[in-house]
Design a protein around this motif. Structure first.
Motif, short mmCIF file in Angstrom:
data_model
loop_
_atom_site.label_atom_id
_atom_site.label_comp_id
_atom_site.label_asym_id
_atom_site.label_seq_id
_atom_site.Cartn_x
_atom_site.Cartn_y
_atom_site.Cartn_z
N TYR A 182 33.45 31.70 39.36
CA TYR A 182 33.01 32.41 38.16
C TYR A 182 33.55 33.84 38.10
CZ TYR A 182 30.37 34.53 34.48
OH TYR A 182 30.06 35.22 33.34
N TRP A 183 33.31 34.61 39.16
CA TRP A 183 33.61 36.04 39.09
C TRP A 183 35.09 36.35 39.07
CZ3 TRP A 183 30.46 39.30 37.16
CH2 TRP A 183 29.09 39.06 37.23
N PHE A 184 35.92 35.39 39.45
CA PHE A 184 37.37 35.64 39.38
C PHE A 184 38.03 34.83 38.27
CE2 PHE A 184 36.12 37.21 43.48
CZ PHE A 184 36.76 38.43 43.49
N GLY A 185 37.19 34.26 37.41
CA GLY A 185 37.68 33.57 36.24
C GLY A 185 37.72 34.50 35.04
N PRO A 186 38.02 33.95 33.86
CA PRO A 186 38.19 34.78 32.65
C PRO A 186 36.93 35.49 32.18
CG PRO A 186 38.19 32.42 32.12
CD PRO A 186 38.27 32.53 33.60
N ARG A 187 35.75 35.01 32.58
CA ARG A 187 34.50 35.67 32.18
C ARG A 187 34.01 36.65 33.24
NH1 ARG A 187 34.50 30.47 30.63
NH2 ARG A 187 34.16 30.01 28.41
N GLY A 188 34.78 36.74 34.32
CA GLY A 188 34.43 37.67 35.39
C GLY A 188 35.45 38.80 35.47
N PHE A 189 36.03 38.99 36.66
CA PHE A 189 36.92 40.13 36.89
C PHE A 189 38.39 39.85 36.61
CE2 PHE A 189 33.31 41.31 39.72
CZ PHE A 189 33.02 42.54 39.15
N LYS A 190 38.73 38.65 36.20
CA LYS A 190 40.15 38.32 36.00
C LYS A 190 40.85 39.26 35.02
CE LYS A 190 43.31 34.43 35.44
NZ LYS A 190 43.43 32.97 35.25
N PRO A 191 40.26 39.57 33.84
CA PRO A 191 40.93 40.51 32.94
C PRO A 191 41.15 41.89 33.57
CG PRO A 191 39.24 39.28 31.76
CD PRO A 191 39.05 38.98 33.22
N PHE A 192 40.18 42.35 34.33
CA PHE A 192 40.31 43.65 35.01
C PHE A 192 41.43 43.60 36.04
CE2 PHE A 192 39.03 45.96 38.94
CZ PHE A 192 39.29 47.24 38.51
N LEU A 193 41.46 42.55 36.84
CA LEU A 193 42.48 42.44 37.88
C LEU A 193 43.87 42.32 37.28
CD1 LEU A 193 40.60 40.04 40.34
CD2 LEU A 193 41.03 42.48 40.65
N ARG A 194 43.97 41.64 36.14
CA ARG A 194 45.26 41.55 35.45
C ARG A 194 45.72 42.92 35.00
NH1 ARG A 194 43.87 38.49 31.44
NH2 ARG A 194 44.22 36.52 32.52
N ASN A 195 44.78 43.72 34.48
CA ASN A 195 45.14 45.08 34.05
C ASN A 195 45.56 45.95 35.22
OD1 ASN A 195 44.65 44.61 31.32
ND2 ASN A 195 42.52 45.30 31.42
N ILE A 196 44.91 45.77 36.35
CA ILE A 196 45.27 46.53 37.55
C ILE A 196 46.67 46.17 38.03
CG2 ILE A 196 44.81 46.68 40.04
CD1 ILE A 196 42.97 48.49 38.66
N THR A 197 46.95 44.89 38.17
CA THR A 197 48.24 44.46 38.71
C THR A 197 49.38 44.71 37.73
OG1 THR A 197 47.79 42.18 37.98
CG2 THR A 197 47.23 42.75 40.25
N ASP A 198 49.07 44.73 36.44
CA ASP A 198 50.10 45.03 35.44
C ASP A 198 50.32 46.53 35.27
OD1 ASP A 198 50.41 42.36 34.98
OD2 ASP A 198 49.29 42.30 33.10
#
Length: 267
Positions: free
Chosen positions: A245-261
């Motif tokens: 859950y927490w690393f899916g699209p409703r969790g931290f995935k959008p944040f992590l994508r922004n960090i890595t990008d």
């Protein structure tokens, strides 16, 4: 008061009056103690949280000045989970993710089919902690996670490398699972087997999970698998669901994508 002394001490009225008086006095004392101790409890809770964050980021240890190290090395932010961006109108100081999850105006109800962690209602924002090196670059990301096990919500922190997917550490600090079985999620030996594991596959899908038995050199996709907890199948499933859950699209995935990008998180 004179009426009390004139009462028959063996009578019902006297006994009831004394009992009520004692209850009132005790209530006042308990209320006063609660008000007096509240600031101290809040301070202790803050110190405990900071200590757990430093521990999972491998910055803690005996003799460490928790507040000094935290203030020097940790950048605390609040993230909008939907957009993955920092919330400009919320400060980490004073933000309480658990309380926010209880308020319908600051949280979202999760449909059962989309809730492998058993969260039920998720705050719209979450705290994140960035550990920076001497050059100001992100060294470690510390994220809060929680999910339901066999008996309880299990709260912890997970530390990731700057790539947003390699686990550097995990630390469960609050749980009510069965001692000797599910409660082994707090065992440092089990927590150590998470180090180096990968959350996502090449397609960006969450693959990290706790399996039944132990991970060996011949285990397929071993980098995405963690040793199971003996006799604690439902707790193990709860941990896997928490990660899903927490690393899916409703969790931290959008944040992590922004960090890595490189969209956010620059020093």
């Amino acid at each position: 008061m004179a009426g009390l002394f004139n009462m028959n001490r063996n009578g019902v009225a006297y006994v009831v009056t004394v009992a009520v008086g004692v209850c009132l006095v005790c209530s006042v004392l308990v209320s006063a103690a609660a008000v007096y101790l509240k600031p101290l409890q809040t301070q202790n809770a803050k110190a405990d949280r900071r200590q757990n964050i430093l521990a999972v980021a491998e910055l803690g240890g005996p003799g460490v000045d928790v507040n000094k190290v935290f203030d020097e090395r940790i950048e605390a932010r609040v993230v909008n989970l939907e957009t993955g961006e920092y919330a400009s109108d919320l400060e980490a100081t004073g933000f309480d993710q658990r309380e926010a999850a209880k308020d319908p105006s600051t949280s979202t109800k999760i449909p059962p089919g989309d809730d492998p962690a058993g969260v039920k209602r998720r705050a719209n924002h979450a705290e994140v902690y960035l550990v920076r090196d001497e050059q100001g670059e992100i060294e470690t990301l510390v994220l809060p996670i929680h999910g339901y096990g066999l008996w309880s919500q299990m709260y912890g922190f997970i530390a990731l490398a700057p790539d947003g997917e390699t686990v550097k550490g995990i630390n469960y600090f609050e749980q009510g699972e069965t001692p000797g079985l599910g409660a082994e999620i707090t065992n440092p030996k089990w927590q150590q087997v998470w180090e180096g594991k990968k959350i996502y596959d090449d397609n960006g899908e969450v693959q990290l999970r706790v399996i039944k038995g132990n991970v060996g050199s011949d285990t397929p996709d071993a980098e995405h698998k963690v040793d199971g907890l003996s006799g604690a199948t439902l707790t193990s499933r709860g941990v896997s669901g928490t990660i899903e859950y927490w690393f899916g699209p409703r969790g931290f995935k959008p944040f992590l994508r922004n960090i890595t990008d490189g969209q956010i998180g620059k020093g």
